[in-house]
Design a protein around this motif. Structure first.
Motif, PDB file in Angstrom:
ATOM      1  N   LEU A 176       0.837  -1.207   0.000  1.00 35.71           N
ATOM      2  CA  LEU A 176       0.000   0.000   0.000  1.00 35.71           C
ATOM      3  C   LEU A 176       0.871   1.256   0.000  1.00 35.71           C
ATOM      4  CD1 LEU A 176      -2.865   1.206   0.092  1.00 35.71           C
ATOM      5  CD2 LEU A 176      -2.734   1.037   2.593  1.00 35.71           C
ATOM      6  N   ALA A 177       1.917   1.255   0.788  1.00 36.41           N
ATOM      7  CA  ALA A 177       2.821   2.410   0.832  1.00 36.41           C
ATOM      8  C   ALA A 177       3.481   2.632  -0.525  1.00 36.41           C
ATOM      9  CB  ALA A 177       3.878   2.213   1.911  1.00 36.41           C
ATOM     10  N   LYS A 178       3.873   1.561  -1.175  1.00 38.22           N
ATOM     11  CA  LYS A 178       4.497   1.680  -2.496  1.00 38.22           C
ATOM     12  C   LYS A 178       3.525   2.242  -3.529  1.00 38.22           C
ATOM     13  CE  LYS A 178       7.817  -2.041  -1.892  1.00 38.22           C
ATOM     14  NZ  LYS A 178       8.144  -3.436  -2.243  1.00 38.22           N
ATOM     15  N   SER A 179       2.245   1.956  -3.363  1.00 38.63           N
ATOM     16  CA  SER A 179       1.240   2.444  -4.318  1.00 38.63           C
ATOM     17  C   SER A 179       1.026   3.947  -4.195  1.00 38.63           C
ATOM     18  CB  SER A 179      -0.092   1.721  -4.114  1.00 38.63           C
ATOM     19  OG  SER A 179      -0.782   2.234  -2.973  1.00 38.63           O
ATOM     20  N   GLY A 180       1.300   4.502  -3.025  1.00 41.10           N
ATOM     21  CA  GLY A 180       1.114   5.932  -2.813  1.00 41.10           C
ATOM     22  C   GLY A 180      -0.333   6.363  -2.671  1.00 41.10           C
TER      23      GLY A 180
END
Length: 82
Positions: free
Chosen positions: A44-48
């Motif tokens: 989720l963090a990588k997706s922004g």
């Protein structure tokens, strides 16, 4: 208002992100369910899509930091609840 995990001299309060969308995840190095869900937060963090903040719950500061270094740190910042 709680001290930040990496730098306890700094604090964080939800007031700092008031009016913005953000996600709070409560986690601990001793928590089996936290280990299971952690890859979801990393992705989720990588997706922004949304900034994620962490609350390291009733954990030793050193253990929390070591856990994030081992499994990845998806958080904008984490606070420490000692």
């Amino acid at each position: 208002v709680l001290p930040q995990l990496y730098d306890p001299q700094k604090t964080f309060s939800p007031e700092e992100v008031k009016g913005r969308v953000w996600l709070l995840n409560v986690w601990a190095s001793w928590c089996p369910a936290c280990r299971d869900e952690h890859p979801v937060f990393v992705d989720l963090a990588k997706s922004g899509v949304v900034p994620i903040y962490g609350l390291n719950y009733k954990d030793r500061r050193e253990d929390g930091i070591a856990w994030l270094r081992r499994f990845g740190d998806p958080y904008q910042l984490s606070v420490h609840d000692f």
